[in-house]
Design a protein around this motif. Structure first.
Motif, mmCIF file in Angstrom:
data_model
loop_
_atom_site.group_PDB
_atom_site.id
_atom_site.type_symbol
_atom_site.label_atom_id
_atom_site.label_comp_id
_atom_site.label_asym_id
_atom_site.label_seq_id
_atom_site.Cartn_x
_atom_site.Cartn_y
_atom_site.Cartn_z
ATOM 1 N N THR A 47 0.567 -0.895 0.563
ATOM 2 C CA THR A 47 0.148 0.034 -0.291
ATOM 3 C C THR A 47 0.429 1.695 0.431
ATOM 4 O OG1 THR A 47 -0.106 0.278 2.535
ATOM 5 C CG2 THR A 47 -1.715 -1.078 1.294
ATOM 6 N N ARG A 48 2.206 0.657 0.197
ATOM 7 C CA ARG A 48 3.248 2.173 0.646
ATOM 8 C C ARG A 48 4.686 1.779 -0.482
ATOM 9 N NH1 ARG A 48 3.635 6.069 5.023
ATOM 10 N NH2 ARG A 48 1.889 7.183 3.865
ATOM 11 N N ALA A 49 4.994 2.486 -1.437
ATOM 12 C CA ALA A 49 6.419 2.043 -1.499
ATOM 13 C C ALA A 49 7.139 3.264 -0.877
ATOM 14 C CB ALA A 49 6.739 1.483 -2.639
ATOM 15 N N VAL A 50 8.567 3.145 -0.625
ATOM 16 C CA VAL A 50 8.967 4.525 -0.129
ATOM 17 C C VAL A 50 10.667 4.149 -1.003
ATOM 18 C CG1 VAL A 50 10.442 5.491 1.093
ATOM 19 C CG2 VAL A 50 8.161 4.470 1.684
ATOM 20 N N TYR A 62 5.941 6.668 -2.916
ATOM 21 C CA TYR A 62 4.140 6.044 -3.748
ATOM 22 C C TYR A 62 3.037 5.041 -2.437
ATOM 23 C CZ TYR A 62 7.719 6.620 -7.318
ATOM 24 O OH TYR A 62 8.963 6.781 -7.809
ATOM 25 N N ASP A 63 2.456 6.006 -2.222
ATOM 26 C CA ASP A 63 0.738 5.292 -1.918
ATOM 27 C C ASP A 63 -0.331 5.710 -2.740
ATOM 28 O OD1 ASP A 63 1.451 6.034 1.140
ATOM 29 O OD2 ASP A 63 1.707 8.247 0.504
ATOM 30 N N GLY A 64 -1.069 3.945 -2.280
ATOM 31 C CA GLY A 64 -1.480 2.762 -3.339
ATOM 32 C C GLY A 64 -1.733 1.541 -3.133
ATOM 33 N N ARG A 65 -2.650 1.162 -4.025
ATOM 34 C CA ARG A 65 -2.049 -0.698 -4.626
ATOM 35 C C ARG A 65 -1.068 -0.923 -5.619
ATOM 36 N NH1 ARG A 65 -8.033 -1.738 -2.599
ATOM 37 N NH2 ARG A 65 -7.935 -1.044 -0.590
ATOM 38 N N PHE A 66 -0.465 -1.647 -4.813
ATOM 39 C CA PHE A 66 1.127 -2.149 -5.676
ATOM 40 C C PHE A 66 1.875 -3.273 -6.035
ATOM 41 C CE2 PHE A 66 2.107 2.312 -4.487
ATOM 42 C CZ PHE A 66 1.372 3.152 -5.712
ATOM 43 N N GLU A 67 1.167 -3.666 -6.814
ATOM 44 C CA GLU A 67 1.870 -5.502 -6.897
ATOM 45 C C GLU A 67 3.948 -5.901 -7.158
ATOM 46 O OE1 GLU A 67 0.243 -8.433 -6.610
ATOM 47 O OE2 GLU A 67 -1.150 -7.534 -6.499
ATOM 48 N N ALA A 85 11.105 -3.529 -8.179
ATOM 49 C CA ALA A 85 9.691 -3.506 -8.860
ATOM 50 C C ALA A 85 8.757 -3.667 -8.550
ATOM 51 C CB ALA A 85 10.356 -3.590 -10.487
ATOM 52 N N ILE A 86 7.795 -2.663 -8.665
ATOM 53 C CA ILE A 86 6.448 -2.621 -8.090
ATOM 54 C C ILE A 86 5.623 -1.909 -9.677
ATOM 55 C CG2 ILE A 86 6.574 -2.421 -5.854
ATOM 56 C CD1 ILE A 86 6.075 0.590 -6.195
ATOM 57 N N ALA A 87 4.492 -2.460 -9.505
ATOM 58 C CA ALA A 87 4.096 -1.759 -11.063
ATOM 59 C C ALA A 87 2.103 -1.998 -10.358
ATOM 60 C CB ALA A 87 2.985 -3.588 -11.943
ATOM 61 N N ASP A 88 1.607 -1.211 -10.924
ATOM 62 C CA ASP A 88 0.374 0.400 -10.048
ATOM 63 C C ASP A 88 -0.826 -0.673 -10.804
ATOM 64 O OD1 ASP A 88 0.047 0.967 -12.138
ATOM 65 O OD2 ASP A 88 0.882 3.562 -12.138
ATOM 66 N N VAL A 98 15.151 -0.185 -2.239
ATOM 67 C CA VAL A 98 13.961 -0.026 -1.207
ATOM 68 C C VAL A 98 14.803 0.495 0.272
ATOM 69 C CG1 VAL A 98 13.038 -2.148 -0.076
ATOM 70 C CG2 VAL A 98 13.392 -2.504 -2.278
ATOM 71 N N LEU A 99 13.663 1.867 0.949
ATOM 72 C CA LEU A 99 13.924 2.102 2.077
ATOM 73 C C LEU A 99 13.163 1.918 2.820
ATOM 74 C CD1 LEU A 99 14.678 5.218 0.201
ATOM 75 C CD2 LEU A 99 16.752 3.985 1.572
ATOM 76 N N SER A 100 13.025 2.002 4.131
ATOM 77 C CA SER A 100 12.208 1.990 5.280
ATOM 78 C C SER A 100 10.704 2.842 4.736
ATOM 79 C CB SER A 100 12.198 2.252 6.586
ATOM 80 O OG SER A 100 13.831 0.773 6.834
ATOM 81 N N GLY A 101 9.866 2.029 5.495
ATOM 82 C CA GLY A 101 8.204 2.217 5.473
ATOM 83 C C GLY A 101 7.394 1.698 3.772
ATOM 84 N N CYS A 102 8.524 0.499 3.623
ATOM 85 C CA CYS A 102 7.236 -0.261 2.402
ATOM 86 C C CYS A 102 6.225 -1.310 2.615
ATOM 87 C CB CYS A 102 8.298 -1.049 1.093
ATOM 88 S SG CYS A 102 9.074 0.201 0.304
ATOM 89 N N GLN A 103 4.866 -0.874 3.253
ATOM 90 C CA GLN A 103 4.181 -1.589 3.580
ATOM 91 C C GLN A 103 3.096 -2.207 3.085
ATOM 92 O OE1 GLN A 103 1.117 0.890 4.705
ATOM 93 N NE2 GLN A 103 1.451 0.082 7.101
ATOM 94 N N ILE A 104 2.873 -4.031 3.167
ATOM 95 C CA ILE A 104 2.380 -4.911 2.728
ATOM 96 C C ILE A 104 1.503 -4.294 2.791
ATOM 97 C CG2 ILE A 104 1.979 -6.717 3.173
ATOM 98 C CD1 ILE A 104 5.475 -6.477 2.750
ATOM 99 N N TYR A 105 0.892 -4.592 2.081
ATOM 100 C CA TYR A 105 -0.921 -4.437 1.512
ATOM 101 C C TYR A 105 -1.534 -5.755 1.245
ATOM 102 C CZ TYR A 105 -5.648 -4.110 -0.302
ATOM 103 O OH TYR A 105 -6.777 -4.129 -0.666
#
Length: 146
Positions: A47-50, A62-67, A85-88, A98-105
């Motif tokens: 739900t968040r990628a940093v 980036y906030d949203g839903r990402f694969e 790598a993420i896809a919207d 990758v940095l801290s803050g990438c939150q699992i959906y």
């Protein structure tokens, strides 16, 4: 180039919603006393990628839903390094460090390879200005036969 074949073990894990991808992987490396490991594969969503993008010094959030399309990296209790790598929802793909803050959906299903005869460290490389990978064998291995 100096290469030494080493035997490898694998472990699988699943991260849960709202867990921090980098924080959990770093904590696993410390808790399991991992000297050298790599990410074989990861399937999941955020739900968040940093990420720190190429050529940038500051993170981008980036906030949203990402694969999670790809997660690669090296783990060690001495320091780790991950790229993702993420896809919207339109299929647009982007990636970076990758940095801290990438939150699992929903999940992150990860398989790690453990290299029991190696140690990954991080040493400042004057040429790059970054703490780069330093590989050290932990014990001599017999050469492969065959």
């Amino acid at each position: 180039m100096n290469m030494t074949p080493v035997p490898m073990m694998a472990i699988a894990l699943r991260l849960l919603p709202q867990q921090d991808l980098k924080t959990e992987l770093d904590a696993l490396a410390i808790a399991q006393n991992l000297e050298a490991a790599c990410i074989f594969t990861c399937v999941g969503s955020l739900t968040r990628a940093v990420l720190r993008l190429a050529g940038q010094s500051e993170p981008t959030t980036y906030d949203g839903r990402f694969e999670i399309v790809s997660l690669v990296g090296l783990l060690s209790r001495h320091g780790s390094h991950y790229h993702m790598a993420i896809a919207d929802d339109t299929g647009r793909t982007l990636g970076g460090h990758v940095l801290s803050g990438c939150q699992i959906y929903t999940t992150a299903e990860i398989v790690l390879g453990i290299l029991p005869h190696a140690r990954f460290g991080r040493e400042l490389d004057p040429a790059t200005g970054y703490r780069e990978l330093a590989i050290e064998p932990l014990e001599p291995l017999d050469p492969p036969t065959g």
